[in-house]
Design a protein around this motif. Structure first.
Motif, short mmCIF file in Angstrom:
data_model
loop_
_atom_site.label_atom_id
_atom_site.label_comp_id
_atom_site.label_asym_id
_atom_site.label_seq_id
_atom_site.Cartn_x
_atom_site.Cartn_y
_atom_site.Cartn_z
N VAL A 66 3.78 -14.98 -0.51
CA VAL A 66 2.96 -13.81 -0.20
C VAL A 66 3.22 -12.74 -1.25
O VAL A 66 4.37 -12.37 -1.50
CB VAL A 66 3.27 -13.27 1.21
CG1 VAL A 66 2.45 -12.03 1.50
CG2 VAL A 66 3.01 -14.34 2.26
N LYS A 121 2.41 -8.91 -2.46
CA LYS A 121 1.93 -7.60 -2.00
C LYS A 121 1.32 -6.87 -3.18
O LYS A 121 1.93 -6.74 -4.23
CB LYS A 121 3.08 -6.79 -1.42
CG LYS A 121 3.66 -7.40 -0.17
CD LYS A 121 4.83 -6.59 0.36
CE LYS A 121 5.43 -7.30 1.55
NZ LYS A 121 6.61 -6.61 2.08
N GLU A 175 -1.87 -7.74 1.15
CA GLU A 175 -1.10 -8.96 0.88
C GLU A 175 -2.04 -10.14 0.65
O GLU A 175 -3.07 -10.26 1.30
CB GLU A 175 -0.18 -9.26 2.07
CG GLU A 175 0.91 -8.24 2.26
CD GLU A 175 1.84 -8.59 3.41
OE1 GLU A 175 1.53 -9.52 4.20
OE2 GLU A 175 2.90 -7.95 3.50
#
Length: 176
Positions: free
Chosen positions: A160, A162, A167
């Motif tokens: 993931v 950001k 995200e």
């Protein structure tokens, strides 16, 4: 009164100009053997060009007064620039860490080619050092947000990232 002004000027901070902002950044030593060979060839070409430049500087120095000899100043600047570039390349080659091809244990590492799925689309990335990164061609740095998030992941795992927009999930499909 004048003494206070001079004393206060002593403590003033010198501004950093935009041209100086990126002057002393460390060069990423990670590179492929192809990049190492390319830099070695470039250094060899520069070494071949250096004697001709040095002869030109010596020839122009014979004209006398250096302060008014513009051709001499220009030739000297070219030689100085060539010497600096040669030193930088030699230093880069001396500190080089060669990236091997691919992954032996199935985890993403430098040199890996990774197929990921992001927002329903498949993308392929090759993770290398920052000196070889070309995001438009799918070659990303291990220091980039995507590259750093993918390092250590295996097929089926998710990374993931950001960003300012939120995200984004990158699902690893395969690692080679």
């Amino acid at each position: 009164m004048m003494g206070k002004v001079l004393i206060n000027m002593w403590y003033m901070r010198v501004p950093i100009r935009k041209s100086e902002k990126y002057t002393y950044l460390a060069v990423d030593p990670h590179m492929t053997s192809e990049k190492f060979d390319e830099l070695s060839e470039k250094l060899a070409r520069m070494k071949l060009a250096r004697p001709a430049l040095a002869r030109e500087v010596a020839r122009l120095a014979e004209n006398g007064d250096f302060s008014e000899n513009a051709e001499y100043q220009i030739a000297k600047g070219k030689l100085r620039g060539l010497n600096q570039r040669m030193d930088e390349i030699q230093s880069h080659l001396n500190r080089a860490i060669i990236i091997t091809q691919g992954s032996s244990d199935g985890t993403v590492q430098m040199g890996s080619t990774v197929v990921v799925e992001v927002n329903g689309k498949q993308k392929t990335f090759r993770i290398l050092g920052s000196s070889e990164a070309k995001p438009e061609s799918g070659v990303i740095s291990y220091q980039s947000p995507i590259g750093a998030a993918l390092i250590g992941k295996r097929a089926g795992e998710e990374a993931v990232i950001k960003t300012k927009k939120g995200e984004t999930a990158y699902c690893v499909i395969s690692v080679a």
